[in-house]
Design a protein around this motif. Structure first.
Motif, PDB file in Angstrom:
ATOM      1  N   UNK A   1       0.838  -1.203   0.000  1.00  0.00           N
ATOM      2  CA  UNK A   1       0.000   0.000   0.000  1.00  0.00           C
ATOM      3  C   UNK A   1       0.872   1.253   0.000  1.00  0.00           C
ATOM      4  N   UNK A   2       1.943   1.237   0.766  1.00  0.00           N
ATOM      5  CA  UNK A   2       2.865   2.367   0.794  1.00  0.00           C
ATOM      6  C   UNK A   2       3.579   2.545  -0.533  1.00  0.00           C
ATOM      7  N   UNK A   3       3.915   1.422  -1.179  1.00  0.00           N
ATOM      8  CA  UNK A   3       4.558   1.485  -2.494  1.00  0.00           C
ATOM      9  C   UNK A   3       3.593   2.092  -3.511  1.00  0.00           C
ATOM     10  N   UNK A   4       2.315   1.727  -3.435  1.00  0.00           N
ATOM     11  CA  UNK A   4       1.316   2.318  -4.337  1.00  0.00           C
ATOM     12  C   UNK A   4       1.294   3.839  -4.182  1.00  0.00           C
ATOM     13  N   UNK A   5       1.318   4.307  -2.956  1.00  0.00           N
ATOM     14  CA  UNK A   5       1.300   5.743  -2.657  1.00  0.00           C
ATOM     15  C   UNK A   5       2.559   6.420  -3.176  1.00  0.00           C
ATOM     16  N   UNK A   6       3.696   5.822  -2.901  1.00  0.00           N
ATOM     17  CA  UNK A   6       4.969   6.379  -3.345  1.00  0.00           C
ATOM     18  C   UNK A   6       5.078   6.370  -4.869  1.00  0.00           C
ATOM     19  N   UNK A   7       4.627   5.291  -5.483  1.00  0.00           N
ATOM     20  CA  UNK A   7       4.671   5.166  -6.946  1.00  0.00           C
ATOM     21  C   UNK A   7       3.857   6.268  -7.612  1.00  0.00           C
ATOM     22  N   UNK A   8       2.696   6.574  -7.058  1.00  0.00           N
ATOM     23  CA  UNK A   8       1.863   7.648  -7.613  1.00  0.00           C
ATOM     24  C   UNK A   8       2.594   8.985  -7.557  1.00  0.00           C
ATOM     25  N   UNK A   9       3.293   9.252  -6.475  1.00  0.00           N
ATOM     26  CA  UNK A   9       4.061  10.499  -6.349  1.00  0.00           C
ATOM     27  C   UNK A   9       5.202  10.534  -7.359  1.00  0.00           C
ATOM     28  N   UNK A  10       5.898   9.428  -7.511  1.00  0.00           N
ATOM     29  CA  UNK A  10       7.029   9.379  -8.443  1.00  0.00           C
ATOM     30  C   UNK A  10       6.578   9.613  -9.883  1.00  0.00           C
ATOM     31  N   UNK A  11       5.400   9.126 -10.241  1.00  0.00           N
ATOM     32  CA  UNK A  11       4.873   9.337 -11.592  1.00  0.00           C
ATOM     33  C   UNK A  11       4.743  10.820 -11.929  1.00  0.00           C
ATOM     34  N   UNK A  12       4.513  11.645 -10.925  1.00  0.00           N
ATOM     35  CA  UNK A  12       4.321  13.088 -11.135  1.00  0.00           C
ATOM     36  C   UNK A  12       5.635  13.817 -11.406  1.00  0.00           C
ATOM     37  N   UNK A  13       6.756  13.190 -11.098  1.00  0.00           N
ATOM     38  CA  UNK A  13       8.061  13.839 -11.231  1.00  0.00           C
ATOM     39  C   UNK A  13       8.647  13.551 -12.605  1.00  0.00           C
ATOM     40  N   UNK A  14       8.030  14.099 -13.611  1.00  0.00           N
ATOM     41  CA  UNK A  14       8.377  13.770 -14.996  1.00  0.00           C
ATOM     42  C   UNK A  14       9.741  14.288 -15.438  1.00  0.00           C
ATOM     43  N   UNK A  15      10.357  15.183 -14.682  1.00  0.00           N
ATOM     44  CA  UNK A  15      11.682  15.689 -15.037  1.00  0.00           C
ATOM     45  C   UNK A  15      12.808  15.023 -14.268  1.00  0.00           C
ATOM     46  N   UNK A  16      12.474  14.025 -13.474  1.00  0.00           N
ATOM     47  CA  UNK A  16      13.468  13.347 -12.639  1.00  0.00           C
ATOM     48  C   UNK A  16      14.470  12.583 -13.504  1.00  0.00           C
ATOM     49  N   UNK A  17      15.750  12.839 -13.284  1.00  0.00           N
ATOM     50  CA  UNK A  17      16.808  12.159 -14.027  1.00  0.00           C
ATOM     51  C   UNK A  17      17.538  11.113 -13.191  1.00  0.00           C
ATOM     52  N   UNK A  18      17.593  11.344 -11.881  1.00  0.00           N
ATOM     53  CA  UNK A  18      18.331  10.442 -10.995  1.00  0.00           C
ATOM     54  C   UNK A  18      17.486  10.132  -9.765  1.00  0.00           C
ATOM     55  N   UNK A  19      17.346   8.847  -9.473  1.00  0.00           N
ATOM     56  CA  UNK A  19      16.560   8.414  -8.316  1.00  0.00           C
ATOM     57  C   UNK A  19      17.329   7.361  -7.540  1.00  0.00           C
ATOM     58  N   UNK A  20      17.509   7.634  -6.263  1.00  0.00           N
ATOM     59  CA  UNK A  20      18.056   6.649  -5.336  1.00  0.00           C
ATOM     60  C   UNK A  20      16.961   6.373  -4.327  1.00  0.00           C
ATOM     61  N   UNK A  21      16.514   5.136  -4.278  1.00  0.00           N
ATOM     62  CA  UNK A  21      15.384   4.762  -3.441  1.00  0.00           C
ATOM     63  C   UNK A  21      15.740   3.516  -2.646  1.00  0.00           C
ATOM     64  N   UNK A  22      15.830   3.661  -1.344  1.00  0.00           N
ATOM     65  CA  UNK A  22      16.141   2.533  -0.480  1.00  0.00           C
ATOM     66  C   UNK A  22      14.888   2.138   0.296  1.00  0.00           C
ATOM     67  N   UNK A  23      14.436   0.914   0.054  1.00  0.00           N
ATOM     68  CA  UNK A  23      13.183   0.415   0.625  1.00  0.00           C
ATOM     69  C   UNK A  23      13.372  -0.918   1.352  1.00  0.00           C
ATOM     70  N   UNK A  24      14.506  -1.110   1.963  1.00  0.00           N
ATOM     71  CA  UNK A  24      14.780  -2.374   2.649  1.00  0.00           C
ATOM     72  C   UNK A  24      13.884  -2.522   3.888  1.00  0.00           C
ATOM     73  N   UNK A  25      13.564  -3.760   4.227  1.00  0.00           N
ATOM     74  CA  UNK A  25      12.767  -4.072   5.425  1.00  0.00           C
ATOM     75  C   UNK A  25      11.419  -3.353   5.428  1.00  0.00           C
TER      76      UNK A  25
END
Length: 184
Positions: free
Chosen positions: A115-139
């Motif tokens: 559910x949290x990934x769904x929320x985060x994914x929706x936000x990331x979709x809005x960042x259409x100019x993003x060139x570099x993403x570092x995302x740590x989602x362990x545990x």
């Protein structure tokens, strides 16, 4: 006349002192969440890891994000902060930072689940100019469905050139890895 001038000077001095104290109190209340977002030019950083922000603290961070000007780079350290219940407000505010070119977020150990990934994914979709993403989602109790959703969201960012994704210690299995790769 001298008494009036002195009182006027004293009054101005008091006003100046009060303004400094009000500014300091505002800064403290903004930082009451235990985490202070610092902006340096077009880059902003907040390392709130292991502060146990929870709902109240994350509200303070969201308020600070609202005050950001046009930033191109944002780094958020939010490891082990109990954000599973309040990720939606944080994600909504992230989605409004459309000038972002580089984003680093560590959400390790927040148990955000699919559910949290769904929320985060929706936000990331809005960042259409993003060139570099570092995302740590362990545990974070992420399963195959969440991994597929994340992959699909990342595929919708046309400018993304660099991706550093940490998903260790989740329950992705081969189906989750396949879903993630299929989206990319």
């Amino acid at each position: 006349f001298l008494g009036i001038a002195s009182n006027s000077s004293l009054w101005e001095s008091l006003q100046s002192s009060m303004a400094r104290h009000v500014a300091a109190v505002a800064l403290l209340s903004t930082a009451a969440c235990g985490c202070l977002l610092q902006q340096h030019g077009s880059h902003a950083v907040a390392d709130c890891s292991a502060m146990g922000l929870g709902v109240n603290g994350s509200q303070g961070l969201v308020e600070q994000l609202k005050e950001l000007g046009a930033v191109e780079s944002l780094t958020l350290g939010l490891r082990h902060d109990g954000l599973s219940e309040d990720l939606e407000r944080l994600a909504e505010q992230l989605a409004k930072l459309t000038s972002l070119v580089a984003l680093t977020i560590s959400l390790d150990g927040n148990d955000i689940g699919d559910a949290g990934i769904d929320t985060l994914a929706e936000a990331l979709r809005q960042l259409s100019g993003l060139e570099s993403l570092t995302l740590s989602l362990q545990y974070n109790s992420i399963h195959a469905a969440g991994a597929g959703t994340l992959g699909a969201a990342l595929a919708k960012i046309p400018t993304l050139r660099e991706l550093d994704l940490e998903l260790k210690f989740n329950s992705l299995r081969s189906a989750g890895a396949g879903g993630l790769l299929q989206g990319l």
